[in-house]
Design a protein around this motif. Structure first.
Motif, PDB file in Angstrom:
ATOM      1  N   PHE A 150     -30.135 106.151  28.815  1.00 59.73           N
ATOM      2  CA  PHE A 150     -28.924 106.978  28.795  1.00 59.73           C
ATOM      3  C   PHE A 150     -28.958 107.925  27.598  1.00 59.73           C
ATOM      4  O   PHE A 150     -28.632 109.119  27.721  1.00 59.73           O
ATOM      5  CB  PHE A 150     -27.698 106.063  28.747  1.00 59.73           C
ATOM      6  CG  PHE A 150     -26.382 106.775  28.793  1.00 59.73           C
ATOM      7  CD1 PHE A 150     -26.244 107.999  29.424  1.00 59.73           C
ATOM      8  CD2 PHE A 150     -25.251 106.197  28.218  1.00 59.73           C
ATOM      9  CE1 PHE A 150     -25.018 108.654  29.473  1.00 59.73           C
ATOM     10  CE2 PHE A 150     -24.023 106.845  28.251  1.00 59.73           C
ATOM     11  CZ  PHE A 150     -23.913 108.076  28.878  1.00 59.73           C
ATOM     12  N   PHE A 151     -29.379 107.414  26.459  1.00 59.39           N
ATOM     13  CA  PHE A 151     -29.450 108.263  25.265  1.00 59.39           C
ATOM     14  C   PHE A 151     -30.494 109.371  25.442  1.00 59.39           C
ATOM     15  O   PHE A 151     -30.232 110.536  25.129  1.00 59.39           O
ATOM     16  CB  PHE A 151     -29.787 107.406  24.042  1.00 59.39           C
ATOM     17  CG  PHE A 151     -29.972 108.204  22.782  1.00 59.39           C
ATOM     18  CD1 PHE A 151     -28.880 108.514  21.975  1.00 59.39           C
ATOM     19  CD2 PHE A 151     -31.225 108.660  22.392  1.00 59.39           C
ATOM     20  CE1 PHE A 151     -29.042 109.255  20.829  1.00 59.39           C
ATOM     21  CE2 PHE A 151     -31.391 109.406  21.248  1.00 59.39           C
ATOM     22  CZ  PHE A 151     -30.299 109.712  20.461  1.00 59.39           C
ATOM     23  N   VAL A 152     -31.672 109.024  25.939  1.00 59.05           N
ATOM     24  CA  VAL A 152     -32.760 109.996  26.057  1.00 59.05           C
ATOM     25  C   VAL A 152     -32.390 111.120  27.024  1.00 59.05           C
ATOM     26  O   VAL A 152     -32.691 112.302  26.772  1.00 59.05           O
ATOM     27  CB  VAL A 152     -34.056 109.285  26.505  1.00 59.05           C
ATOM     28  CG1 VAL A 152     -35.142 110.299  26.859  1.00 59.05           C
ATOM     29  CG2 VAL A 152     -34.550 108.361  25.403  1.00 59.05           C
ATOM     30  N   THR A 153     -31.748 110.782  28.130  1.00 49.23           N
ATOM     31  CA  THR A 153     -31.415 111.794  29.138  1.00 49.23           C
ATOM     32  C   THR A 153     -30.257 112.690  28.718  1.00 49.23           C
ATOM     33  O   THR A 153     -30.031 113.727  29.354  1.00 49.23           O
ATOM     34  CB  THR A 153     -31.069 111.134  30.477  1.00 49.23           C
ATOM     35  OG1 THR A 153     -29.993 110.184  30.280  1.00 49.23           O
ATOM     36  CG2 THR A 153     -32.279 110.412  31.042  1.00 49.23           C
ATOM     37  N   THR A 154     -29.521 112.307  27.681  1.00 46.49           N
ATOM     38  CA  THR A 154     -28.379 113.112  27.240  1.00 46.49           C
ATOM     39  C   THR A 154     -28.606 113.733  25.860  1.00 46.49           C
ATOM     40  O   THR A 154     -27.657 114.199  25.234  1.00 46.49           O
ATOM     41  CB  THR A 154     -27.100 112.257  27.198  1.00 46.49           C
ATOM     42  OG1 THR A 154     -27.315 111.108  26.360  1.00 46.49           O
ATOM     43  CG2 THR A 154     -26.714 111.801  28.599  1.00 46.49           C
ATOM     44  N   ASP A 174     -34.660 117.276  19.711  1.00 48.51           N
ATOM     45  CA  ASP A 174     -34.225 117.239  18.314  1.00 48.51           C
ATOM     46  C   ASP A 174     -33.172 116.167  18.067  1.00 48.51           C
ATOM     47  O   ASP A 174     -32.553 116.123  16.995  1.00 48.51           O
ATOM     48  CB  ASP A 174     -33.677 118.603  17.898  1.00 48.51           C
ATOM     49  CG  ASP A 174     -32.520 119.056  18.803  1.00 48.51           C
ATOM     50  OD1 ASP A 174     -32.219 118.348  19.792  1.00 48.51           O
ATOM     51  OD2 ASP A 174     -31.931 120.112  18.513  1.00 48.51           O
ATOM     52  N   ASN A 175     -32.946 115.303  19.082  1.00 50.65           N
ATOM     53  CA  ASN A 175     -31.993 114.194  18.997  1.00 50.65           C
ATOM     54  C   ASN A 175     -30.543 114.661  18.893  1.00 50.65           C
ATOM     55  O   ASN A 175     -29.668 113.892  18.484  1.00 50.65           O
ATOM     56  CB  ASN A 175     -32.326 113.268  17.815  1.00 50.65           C
ATOM     57  CG  ASN A 175     -33.667 112.587  17.988  1.00 50.65           C
ATOM     58  OD1 ASN A 175     -34.065 112.231  19.096  1.00 50.65           O
ATOM     59  ND2 ASN A 175     -34.388 112.417  16.891  1.00 50.65           N
ATOM     60  N   ARG A 176     -30.273 115.898  19.272  1.00 50.62           N
ATOM     61  CA  ARG A 176     -28.900 116.397  19.307  1.00 50.62           C
ATOM     62  C   ARG A 176     -28.308 116.156  20.694  1.00 50.62           C
ATOM     63  O   ARG A 176     -28.985 116.352  21.704  1.00 50.62           O
ATOM     64  CB  ARG A 176     -28.844 117.887  18.961  1.00 50.62           C
ATOM     65  CG  ARG A 176     -29.241 118.194  17.521  1.00 50.62           C
ATOM     66  CD  ARG A 176     -29.120 119.684  17.228  1.00 50.62           C
ATOM     67  NE  ARG A 176     -29.463 119.989  15.858  1.00 50.62           N
ATOM     68  CZ  ARG A 176     -28.622 119.913  14.830  1.00 50.62           C
ATOM     69  NH1 ARG A 176     -27.360 119.544  15.042  1.00 50.62           N
ATOM     70  NH2 ARG A 176     -29.005 120.209  13.608  1.00 50.62           N
ATOM     71  N   PRO A 177     -27.031 115.744  20.763  1.00 53.60           N
ATOM     72  CA  PRO A 177     -26.423 115.447  22.070  1.00 53.60           C
ATOM     73  C   PRO A 177     -26.252 116.693  22.924  1.00 53.60           C
ATOM     74  O   PRO A 177     -26.026 117.790  22.412  1.00 53.60           O
ATOM     75  CB  PRO A 177     -25.077 114.830  21.696  1.00 53.60           C
ATOM     76  CG  PRO A 177     -24.781 115.341  20.329  1.00 53.60           C
ATOM     77  CD  PRO A 177     -26.105 115.492  19.644  1.00 53.60           C
ATOM     78  N   ILE A 178     -26.368 116.508  24.226  1.00 56.63           N
ATOM     79  CA  ILE A 178     -26.171 117.576  25.198  1.00 56.63           C
ATOM     80  C   ILE A 178     -24.890 117.255  25.959  1.00 56.63           C
ATOM     81  O   ILE A 178     -24.876 116.394  26.846  1.00 56.63           O
ATOM     82  CB  ILE A 178     -27.364 117.677  26.168  1.00 56.63           C
ATOM     83  CG1 ILE A 178     -28.662 117.907  25.401  1.00 56.63           C
ATOM     84  CG2 ILE A 178     -27.139 118.789  27.190  1.00 56.63           C
ATOM     85  CD1 ILE A 178     -29.904 117.868  26.276  1.00 56.63           C
ATOM     86  N   GLY A 179     -23.803 117.934  25.624  1.00 59.20           N
ATOM     87  CA  GLY A 179     -22.538 117.701  26.302  1.00 59.20           C
ATOM     88  C   GLY A 179     -21.829 116.458  25.788  1.00 59.20           C
ATOM     89  O   GLY A 179     -22.284 115.763  24.870  1.00 59.20           O
ATOM     90  N   ILE A 180     -20.674 116.166  26.418  1.00 55.22           N
ATOM     91  CA  ILE A 180     -19.851 115.042  25.964  1.00 55.22           C
ATOM     92  C   ILE A 180     -20.505 113.703  26.266  1.00 55.22           C
ATOM     93  O   ILE A 180     -20.245 112.704  25.585  1.00 55.22           O
ATOM     94  CB  ILE A 180     -18.449 115.113  26.589  1.00 55.22           C
ATOM     95  CG1 ILE A 180     -18.549 115.085  28.118  1.00 55.22           C
ATOM     96  CG2 ILE A 180     -17.709 116.361  26.128  1.00 55.22           C
ATOM     97  CD1 ILE A 180     -17.180 115.020  28.804  1.00 55.22           C
ATOM     98  N   LEU A 207     -34.558 108.167  15.228  1.00 59.11           N
ATOM     99  CA  LEU A 207     -33.253 108.824  15.226  1.00 59.11           C
ATOM    100  C   LEU A 207     -32.693 108.852  13.809  1.00 59.11           C
ATOM    101  O   LEU A 207     -33.086 108.052  12.952  1.00 59.11           O
ATOM    102  CB  LEU A 207     -32.290 108.083  16.162  1.00 59.11           C
ATOM    103  CG  LEU A 207     -32.776 107.826  17.593  1.00 59.11           C
ATOM    104  CD1 LEU A 207     -31.653 107.192  18.414  1.00 59.11           C
ATOM    105  CD2 LEU A 207     -33.261 109.102  18.251  1.00 59.11           C
ATOM    106  N   PRO A 208     -31.777 109.761  13.535  1.00 57.09           N
ATOM    107  CA  PRO A 208     -31.161 109.793  12.205  1.00 57.09           C
ATOM    108  C   PRO A 208     -30.277 108.570  11.968  1.00 57.09           C
ATOM    109  O   PRO A 208     -29.862 107.882  12.916  1.00 57.09           O
ATOM    110  CB  PRO A 208     -30.339 111.086  12.238  1.00 57.09           C
ATOM    111  CG  PRO A 208     -30.080 111.343  13.687  1.00 57.09           C
ATOM    112  CD  PRO A 208     -31.279 110.835  14.424  1.00 57.09           C
ATOM    113  N   TRP A 209     -29.992 108.299  10.710  1.00 60.47           N
ATOM    114  CA  TRP A 209     -29.107 107.186  10.381  1.00 60.47           C
ATOM    115  C   TRP A 209     -27.724 107.454  10.958  1.00 60.47           C
ATOM    116  O   TRP A 209     -27.187 108.554  10.845  1.00 60.47           O
ATOM    117  CB  TRP A 209     -29.013 107.008   8.867  1.00 60.47           C
ATOM    118  CG  TRP A 209     -30.185 106.305   8.250  1.00 60.47           C
ATOM    119  CD1 TRP A 209     -31.294 106.878   7.714  1.00 60.47           C
ATOM    120  CD2 TRP A 209     -30.347 104.897   8.087  1.00 60.47           C
ATOM    121  NE1 TRP A 209     -32.159 105.925   7.239  1.00 60.47           N
ATOM    122  CE2 TRP A 209     -31.594 104.688   7.457  1.00 60.47           C
ATOM    123  CE3 TRP A 209     -29.577 103.780   8.421  1.00 60.47           C
ATOM    124  CZ2 TRP A 209     -32.077 103.422   7.139  1.00 60.47           C
ATOM    125  CZ3 TRP A 209     -30.059 102.525   8.113  1.00 60.47           C
ATOM    126  CH2 TRP A 209     -31.298 102.357   7.484  1.00 60.47           C
TER     127      TRP A 209
END
Length: 265
Positions: free
Chosen positions: A176-180, A184-190, A250-252
């Motif tokens: 779920f995390f990888v697909t969203t 750059d480990n920044r979220p895509i959407g809500i 991932l970042p802290w």
């Protein structure tokens, strides 16, 4: 001979049970009726059953028919194998003979669907976490990396009825995390923010349950990473792949107040 026998012979005539072989239906060799041909009796006195199908052919044609059937069977097996490989996930055979498979299948036998959905994984992905823990004496300690996927694997091994949570909770949370999230480990959407919260709560709960240091203090921050290792190919394939794990770190993440105070324990 009595009268009964004479009357019986008179009724049967030459064609009756006592008629000699070769007599016609009219009563003698020169009779006007057709002559009956005697059929040789088979075993037990029964008439032989006529052969049919391939068995009725001569030996030369039987050999030809057998070769034709074998050729059709081999061609059908090859065709099914080629179609299977064309829609199967990439593997050793398709990598070595991909061009031959494409020439056989395309364009006449092309399939517009995949045999496996999703494709079976050819990599081992492990989710690992470490935490910054505030100890009772006021100091902060950073734990070592805890491999949560290995812990789940140990819980499943030897269990006749492993729970759905043990098998899938952590894996699905990471997917779920990888697909969203982007590279750059920044979220895509809500949904990206939701997946971060979901994954963070799972790893914090697991650290409180399984990490000795975390049990003694309060978790303030967590860092999550994945370790991806290629599944080694079979020895006979000759294929070479790297066995060095690739990490995605991932970042802290700062643990929220309710989680830090034991809200997920």
């Amino acid at each position: 001979m009595d009268a009964y026998d004479e009357d019986s012979d008179a009724r049967h005539g030459p064609d009756g049970p006592h008629a000699p072989d070769g007599l016609g239906e009219s009563g003698g060799p020169g009779g006007a009726g057709p002559v009956r041909a005697r059929v040789p009796a088979g075993p037990g006195g029964a008439a032989p059953v006529p052969r049919s199908g391939v068995a009725a052919l001569s030996p030369r044609y039987q050999v030809g028919a057998a070769l034709a059937v074998a050729l059709v069977a081999v061609t059908a097996c090859v065709h099914l194998g080629m179609v299977f490989l064309s829609i199967a996930p990439a593997n050793t055979v398709t990598k070595q003979h991909g061009k031959a498979i494409e020439e056989w299948v395309y364009p006449e036998f092309e399939q517009n669907w995949k045999l496996f959905a999703p494709n079976p994984l050819q990599q081992n992905i492990a989710v690992q976490v470490r935490a910054a823990v505030l100890m009772p004496n006021g100091t902060t300690t950073t734990t070592g990396w805890n491999d949560l996927s290995v812990q789940d694997g140990k819980a499943i091994d030897g269990s006749l009825l492993p729970s759905h949570t043990v098998q899938n909770e952590l894996r699905r949370a990471w997917d779920f995390f990888v697909t969203t999230h982007g590279a750059d480990n920044r979220p895509i959407g809500i949904r990206g923010s939701l997946s971060e919260q979901y994954l963070r709560r799972i790893v914090v709960m697991r650290m409180y349950e399984q990490d000795a240091t975390s049990k003694k203090g309060t978790i303030q921050r967590v860092e999550v990473r994945s370790s991806t290792t290629n599944v080694p190919p079979p020895d006979w394939s000759g294929e070479k792949v790297s066995d060095t794990p690739v990490y995605r770190v991932l970042p802290w993440w700062t643990v929220t107040a309710d989680e830090a105070n034991g809200g997920v324990r």
